[in-house]
Design a protein around this motif. Structure first.
Motif, PDB file in Angstrom:
ATOM      1  N   SER A 117       9.305  17.542  -2.611  1.00  0.00           N
ATOM      2  CA  SER A 117       8.066  18.092  -2.644  1.00  0.00           C
ATOM      3  C   SER A 117       6.800  17.020  -1.955  1.00  0.00           C
ATOM      4  O   SER A 117       5.949  17.492  -1.405  1.00  0.00           O
ATOM      5  N   ILE A 118       7.380  15.640  -1.776  1.00  0.00           N
ATOM      6  CA  ILE A 118       6.527  14.742  -1.248  1.00  0.00           C
ATOM      7  C   ILE A 118       6.918  14.705   0.338  1.00  0.00           C
ATOM      8  O   ILE A 118       5.939  14.683   1.124  1.00  0.00           O
ATOM      9  N   LEU A 119       8.110  14.895   0.691  1.00  0.00           N
ATOM     10  CA  LEU A 119       8.540  14.779   2.067  1.00  0.00           C
ATOM     11  C   LEU A 119       8.509  16.225   2.878  1.00  0.00           C
ATOM     12  O   LEU A 119       8.483  16.155   4.025  1.00  0.00           O
ATOM     13  N   GLU A 120       8.637  17.309   2.223  1.00  0.00           N
ATOM     14  CA  GLU A 120       8.427  18.594   2.613  1.00  0.00           C
ATOM     15  C   GLU A 120       7.246  19.092   2.039  1.00  0.00           C
ATOM     16  O   GLU A 120       7.699  19.912   0.939  1.00  0.00           O
ATOM     17  N   LYS A 158      -4.936  14.312   2.087  1.00  0.00           N
ATOM     18  CA  LYS A 158      -4.859  13.734   0.761  1.00  0.00           C
ATOM     19  C   LYS A 158      -4.554  15.009  -0.169  1.00  0.00           C
ATOM     20  O   LYS A 158      -3.868  14.526  -1.198  1.00  0.00           O
ATOM     21  N   VAL A 159      -5.320  15.902  -0.268  1.00  0.00           N
ATOM     22  CA  VAL A 159      -5.161  17.033  -1.338  1.00  0.00           C
ATOM     23  C   VAL A 159      -3.832  17.533  -1.156  1.00  0.00           C
ATOM     24  O   VAL A 159      -3.055  17.613  -2.371  1.00  0.00           O
ATOM     25  N   ALA A 160      -3.462  17.939   0.010  1.00  0.00           N
ATOM     26  CA  ALA A 160      -2.234  18.662   0.132  1.00  0.00           C
ATOM     27  C   ALA A 160      -0.812  17.614  -0.078  1.00  0.00           C
ATOM     28  O   ALA A 160       0.176  18.014  -0.677  1.00  0.00           O
ATOM     29  N   LEU A 161      -1.165  16.419   0.142  1.00  0.00           N
ATOM     30  CA  LEU A 161       0.077  15.397  -0.160  1.00  0.00           C
ATOM     31  C   LEU A 161       0.179  15.288  -1.610  1.00  0.00           C
ATOM     32  O   LEU A 161       1.308  15.013  -1.920  1.00  0.00           O
ATOM     33  N   PHE A 162      -0.858  15.406  -2.500  1.00  0.00           N
ATOM     34  CA  PHE A 162      -0.742  15.182  -3.883  1.00  0.00           C
ATOM     35  C   PHE A 162      -0.795  16.472  -4.509  1.00  0.00           C
ATOM     36  O   PHE A 162       0.022  16.355  -5.672  1.00  0.00           O
ATOM     37  N   PRO A 188      -0.129   8.948   6.743  1.00  0.00           N
ATOM     38  CA  PRO A 188       0.079  10.294   6.053  1.00  0.00           C
ATOM     39  C   PRO A 188      -0.925  10.410   4.927  1.00  0.00           C
ATOM     40  O   PRO A 188      -1.219  11.405   4.630  1.00  0.00           O
ATOM     41  N   PHE A 189      -1.414   9.234   4.302  1.00  0.00           N
ATOM     42  CA  PHE A 189      -2.035   9.400   3.087  1.00  0.00           C
ATOM     43  C   PHE A 189      -3.596   9.295   3.667  1.00  0.00           C
ATOM     44  O   PHE A 189      -4.491   9.989   2.677  1.00  0.00           O
ATOM     45  N   ILE A 190      -3.971   9.437   4.701  1.00  0.00           N
ATOM     46  CA  ILE A 190      -5.437   9.769   5.305  1.00  0.00           C
ATOM     47  C   ILE A 190      -5.667  11.079   5.779  1.00  0.00           C
ATOM     48  O   ILE A 190      -6.613  11.620   5.643  1.00  0.00           O
ATOM     49  N   LEU A 244       1.165   8.966  -8.035  1.00  0.00           N
ATOM     50  CA  LEU A 244       0.606   8.338  -7.259  1.00  0.00           C
ATOM     51  C   LEU A 244       1.174   7.256  -6.349  1.00  0.00           C
ATOM     52  O   LEU A 244       1.564   7.089  -5.233  1.00  0.00           O
ATOM     53  N   ASN A 245       1.906   6.467  -7.507  1.00  0.00           N
ATOM     54  CA  ASN A 245       2.525   5.246  -6.941  1.00  0.00           C
ATOM     55  C   ASN A 245       3.840   5.805  -6.022  1.00  0.00           C
ATOM     56  O   ASN A 245       4.201   5.359  -5.414  1.00  0.00           O
ATOM     57  N   THR A 246       4.404   7.049  -6.831  1.00  0.00           N
ATOM     58  CA  THR A 246       5.800   7.539  -6.373  1.00  0.00           C
ATOM     59  C   THR A 246       5.547   8.023  -4.762  1.00  0.00           C
ATOM     60  O   THR A 246       6.358   7.983  -3.942  1.00  0.00           O
ATOM     61  N   ILE A 247       4.327   8.735  -4.538  1.00  0.00           N
ATOM     62  CA  ILE A 247       4.065   9.410  -3.467  1.00  0.00           C
ATOM     63  C   ILE A 247       3.919   8.295  -2.463  1.00  0.00           C
ATOM     64  O   ILE A 247       4.585   8.420  -1.331  1.00  0.00           O
ATOM     65  N   ILE A 248       3.337   7.234  -2.572  1.00  0.00           N
ATOM     66  CA  ILE A 248       3.104   6.337  -1.499  1.00  0.00           C
ATOM     67  C   ILE A 248       4.470   5.440  -1.347  1.00  0.00           C
ATOM     68  O   ILE A 248       4.770   5.298  -0.203  1.00  0.00           O
TER      69      ILE A 248
END
Length: 319
Positions: A218-221, A149-153, A144-146, A121-125
């Motif tokens: 995987s976070i940015l794309e 959230k599911v797809a981002l994680f 981006p986190f709002i 979670l810390n890495t994604i943010i």
């Protein structure tokens, strides 16, 4: 969240020192960056403190119990040098078995799972926020986190599990080699295992850079995750592995040095020192944040070089 190719093309190609400098500029010039990171910093910090306290206390107590017991046979050192004595191997196995059984292996793995989720979670943010700053995007950093959230994680989670499994296999290999080095009696055998250990450790650092870049991808794309993200990372980082190796080596040394220093203090004091554990966890979290910022910049630099090579190859083909 994805920097387009035109913005990538505007970025200057960076070497190792340039990547570190760019990574340091982001938190220095953008105080909001640290504010955003602090939103998820505390859970990771607490879980790291609990895990390190439990693990280091178990390790120190186990090492001290072995140090207090005299060798089972007189002249053990001479025997050890002249042959492979079964008592030393049995003692080593007993030590490993007692250490694992006494210190609640299940709880350790539970803590590691919790730490992995908080760290992810810390890495994604960290990567998302630093990427927005690096690309000089004007939208709100937390947007981006709002949105999804599911797809981002989901994507980074899948990729991180792949990376964790590969990382664990490599560490098992290194641990096995280190045991063989410890138990070898022949100088030739010891040197052979040491050379293999150094070679595997070098590849481990290089592979870790590829795996971490895959997590960044995987976070940015968001359409790339798992083996796809790791494959893309391996592909675009060809020719840039040396810089990735140096980045990973610096932050590996940072984390390992902190843990070793904490263990040394605990050994001298006879038990873990809470203040030292807190400082170690804080500095470890700080190092983790800077590591992911550096790998985000490293990814964009690899992508820029890859695009340039692609265009150069297309131009030569048309010519």
């Amino acid at each position: 969240m994805q920097m387009d190719d035109s913005r990538i093309a505007m970025k200057e190609k960076l070497e190792f020192v340039g990547i570190i400098k760019e990574a340091l500029k982001i938190p220095i010039k953008n105080p909001k960056f640290f504010f955003t990171i602090l939103l998820t910093f505390f859970p990771l910090f607490c879980s790291l403190c609990l895990h390190e306290t439990m693990f280091q206390r178990a390790l120190i107590e186990s090492l001290r119990s072995q140090a207090d017991d005299p060798p089972p046979h007189e002249g053990f050192v001479i025997i050890y040098r002249s042959s492979w004595p079964s008592p030393s191997l049995h003692a080593f196995r007993d030590w490993i078995g007692n250490f694992i059984s006494r210190k609640l292996l299940v709880q350790s793995f539970t803590f590691l799972a919790i730490i992995h989720l908080f760290d992810l979670l810390n890495t994604i943010i960290t990567v998302s926020t630093a990427s927005a700053i690096y690309a000089q995007e004007k939208e709100t950093l937390t947007k981006p986190f709002i949105e999804n959230k599911v797809a981002l994680f989901k994507g980074p989670l899948i990729t991180s599990i792949y990376a964790l499994l590969l990382n664990s296999l490599a560490l098992v290999g290194l641990f096995t080699l280190s045991i063989n080095i410890y138990l070898m009696w022949s100088i030739f055998s010891t040197l052979t295992y040491m050379l293999v250990f150094v070679a595997l450790f070098t590849k481990y650092i290089e592979w870790s850079a590829v795996w971490n870049t895959g997590i960044v991808i995987s976070i940015l794309e968001q359409n790339k995750h798992g083996d796809v993200a790791l494959g893309v990372s391996a592909y675009i980082s060809r020719g840039s592995r040396k810089r990735g190796f140096l980045i990973m080596l610096v932050f590996f040394a940072w984390s390992f040095g902190l843990r070793l220093s904490s263990l040394c203090v605990g050994w001298q004091k006879g038990n873990v020192v809470i203040e030292v554990i807190l400082a170690q966890a804080c500095l470890d979290c700080l190092g983790s944040v800077m590591k992911w910022v550096a790998f985000m910049i490293y990814f964009y630099d690899c992508k820029k070089r890859f695009i340039e090579k692609k265009f150069d190859g297309s131009a030569e083909g048309k010519a």
